[in-house]
Design an enzyme around this catalytic site. Sequence first.
Site, mmCIF file in Angstrom:
data_model
loop_
_atom_site.group_PDB
_atom_site.id
_atom_site.type_symbol
_atom_site.label_atom_id
_atom_site.label_comp_id
_atom_site.label_asym_id
_atom_site.label_seq_id
_atom_site.Cartn_x
_atom_site.Cartn_y
_atom_site.Cartn_z
ATOM 1 N N GLU A 289 -2.210 -5.314 -3.470
ATOM 2 C CA GLU A 289 -1.209 -4.544 -2.723
ATOM 3 C C GLU A 289 -0.131 -5.458 -2.157
ATOM 4 O O GLU A 289 1.060 -5.095 -2.147
ATOM 5 C CB GLU A 289 -1.887 -3.770 -1.594
ATOM 6 C CG GLU A 289 -2.752 -2.618 -2.087
ATOM 7 C CD GLU A 289 -3.437 -1.875 -0.967
ATOM 8 O OE1 GLU A 289 -3.639 -0.660 -1.114
ATOM 9 O OE2 GLU A 289 -3.777 -2.505 0.071
ATOM 10 N N ASP B 265 0.833 -1.203 0.000
ATOM 11 C CA ASP B 265 0.000 0.000 0.000
ATOM 12 C C ASP B 265 0.868 1.254 0.000
ATOM 13 O O ASP B 265 0.635 2.191 -0.776
ATOM 14 C CB ASP B 265 -0.920 -0.019 1.222
ATOM 15 C CG ASP B 265 -1.706 1.264 1.374
ATOM 16 O OD1 ASP B 265 -2.664 1.465 0.615
ATOM 17 O OD2 ASP B 265 -1.352 2.081 2.250
#
EC number: 3.1.26.3
Length: 233
Positions: free
Chosen positions: A116, A44
Site C-alpha cells: 500500500e 490504502d
Amino acid sequence: MTDGLERLCRKLGYRFAEPALLRHAITHRSATKENNERLEFLGDSILNFLIADFLYSGFPRAQEGELSRLRATLVKGETLAELARELEIGDHLILGLGELKSGGYRRTSILADAFEAVIGAVYLDGGLEACRKLVSSLYRDRLETLTNEALLNLKDPKTRLQEYLQARQFPLPDYRVSAVSGEAHDQVFQVECTLNNTFPSVIGIGRSRRKAEQDAATRALALLLAENEDMNV
C-alpha cells in the site's frame, strides 16, 4: 538510485522521478521514525478507490453490497501480501534489527502495508493515472479471474435457482405470498417457494415481495445444494 531500488522499479514497471519516495515506502517503522505508515494510509485509500472504479465499470449489474464484497477480496491483507511477494518487495524492505531477525520481511501484515505504501509513493511521484496504470497491470489476472468466477454469483437468487432446476430438468419453482404484516409504509412480506413434491416448501421474508422471493430462492437453492452434497457422500 541503488541497485535494489532499480530492480524493484523494473518489477513494478514504473520508474520514480523521486527515488526517495520508493525508499520511504519500503521503510518499516521498526527501522526509523521516518517510515512508510503515512504512505500506507495514502496508498490504502487510493487502492480502494481504483479497485472500486474497476469493479464499478466491470460489473454494471452488481449491487452495492456485491461490489463491496468483491473489493474486499481484492484489497484484503492476504491479497496485498501475495502481490508484494510477486514484486519481491520483501527483499528490499528496510527493517529494524529485531524485525529483521524475526523474519519480518516474510510477514503478511508488513508486506501488505509496504505494498500500500508503494501505491501511495507512486501516486505522489506520478499522479493518479500512473497509479491507475500500475494497479491495472498488477491486478489484471486477478480481475479477469474474478470476472469469470463472479458472473454467476452476481445473478439474482431467483435466476440461479431457475438455472439450477432447468439444468436438472426439474419443474420450475412456484412463489406465493403467504402473509403480509406491518403498517402500509413498513410492510414485511412472507413468500412460500414450492419446488416439487420431493422437497418441503421454503419460506422467505423481506420488506418487499421481490426481496421475500429472493430470500426464499436463496434458501431453496441452499436446500438443494445441501441435499445434493448428502447424496454424494
